[in-house]
Design a protein around this motif. Structure first.
Motif, PDB file in Angstrom:
ATOM      1  N   ALA A 142       0.825  -1.212   0.000  1.00 41.27           N
ATOM      2  CA  ALA A 142       0.000   0.000   0.000  1.00 41.27           C
ATOM      3  C   ALA A 142       0.858   1.262   0.000  1.00 41.27           C
ATOM      4  O   ALA A 142       0.589   2.211  -0.747  1.00 41.27           O
ATOM      5  CB  ALA A 142      -0.940  -0.008   1.203  1.00 41.27           C
ATOM      6  N   LEU A 176      -4.833  -5.961  -1.440  1.00 46.74           N
ATOM      7  CA  LEU A 176      -4.740  -4.596  -1.947  1.00 46.74           C
ATOM      8  C   LEU A 176      -5.216  -4.565  -3.394  1.00 46.74           C
ATOM      9  O   LEU A 176      -4.735  -5.319  -4.237  1.00 46.74           O
ATOM     10  CB  LEU A 176      -3.288  -4.114  -1.854  1.00 46.74           C
ATOM     11  CG  LEU A 176      -2.979  -2.724  -2.411  1.00 46.74           C
ATOM     12  CD1 LEU A 176      -3.805  -1.653  -1.677  1.00 46.74           C
ATOM     13  CD2 LEU A 176      -1.494  -2.436  -2.312  1.00 46.74           C
ATOM     14  N   SER A 230      -7.472  -5.808   2.119  1.00 43.65           N
ATOM     15  CA  SER A 230      -6.709  -7.044   1.994  1.00 43.65           C
ATOM     16  C   SER A 230      -7.556  -8.041   1.202  1.00 43.65           C
ATOM     17  O   SER A 230      -8.618  -8.433   1.682  1.00 43.65           O
ATOM     18  CB  SER A 230      -6.373  -7.607   3.370  1.00 43.65           C
ATOM     19  OG  SER A 230      -5.609  -8.776   3.231  1.00 43.65           O
ATOM     20  N   SER A 265      -8.097   3.536  -4.652  1.00 46.46           N
ATOM     21  CA  SER A 265      -7.740   2.328  -3.916  1.00 46.46           C
ATOM     22  C   SER A 265      -8.173   2.389  -2.455  1.00 46.46           C
ATOM     23  O   SER A 265      -8.167   3.453  -1.836  1.00 46.46           O
ATOM     24  CB  SER A 265      -6.224   2.121  -3.968  1.00 46.46           C
ATOM     25  OG  SER A 265      -5.854   0.950  -3.272  1.00 46.46           O
ATOM     26  N   LEU A 304      -6.495   1.476   0.392  1.00 39.48           N
ATOM     27  CA  LEU A 304      -5.115   1.116   0.719  1.00 39.48           C
ATOM     28  C   LEU A 304      -5.003   0.185   1.914  1.00 39.48           C
ATOM     29  O   LEU A 304      -4.013  -0.512   2.068  1.00 39.48           O
ATOM     30  CB  LEU A 304      -4.279   2.380   0.931  1.00 39.48           C
ATOM     31  CG  LEU A 304      -4.060   3.220  -0.330  1.00 39.48           C
ATOM     32  CD1 LEU A 304      -3.297   4.502   0.011  1.00 39.48           C
ATOM     33  CD2 LEU A 304      -3.334   2.443  -1.404  1.00 39.48           C
TER      34      LEU A 304
END
Length: 117
Positions: free
Chosen positions: A3, A46, A44, A39, A41
């Motif tokens: 990230a 990513l 999970s 995104s 960040l």
């Protein structure tokens, strides 16, 4: 690429900024007010949404299971990329392509003001 690396790479482009119009958990990377990457960040795995030429988007999706139509985006022009499942070099190329597509769509005067080699 993690990230922090993705964030640093996106912010490394000329005139790139990070904003949070959808809440603190969604990073939106823009150039001249236009999104080139989005995104979660902290997510999970990513993932990042990136702009892509429609024909190339189809090819990438066919070649890489980690690339799918853009989540909550125009599926013709955006892909969602699962970062950790692809080589870092490919992820960097996809982010750069997204940035370049957005810059190419900006008015000429704005493109020139970016002073990008």
């Amino acid at each position: 690429m993690g990230a922090a690396g993705l964030r640093a790479f996106c912010l490394g482009f000329n005139a790139a900024v990070e904003e949070f119009p959808f809440g603190d958990e969604v990073s939106v990377f823009k150039v001249a007010g236009k999104i080139f990457a989005l995104s979660w960040l902290d997510g999970s795995p990513l993932r990042v949404n990136l702009k892509c030429e429609p024909e190339q988007a189809i090819r990438l999706r066919a070649d890489h299971p980690a690339i799918v139509p853009g989540y909550h985006m125009n599926k013709r022009h955006w892909n969602t990329v699962t970062v950790g499942e692809l080589p870092p070099r490919l992820v960097r190329e996809l982010v750069e392509d997204s940035y370049d597509l957005v810059v190419a769509g900006l008015p000429r005067a704005v493109r020139l003001s970016l002073d990008r080699p």
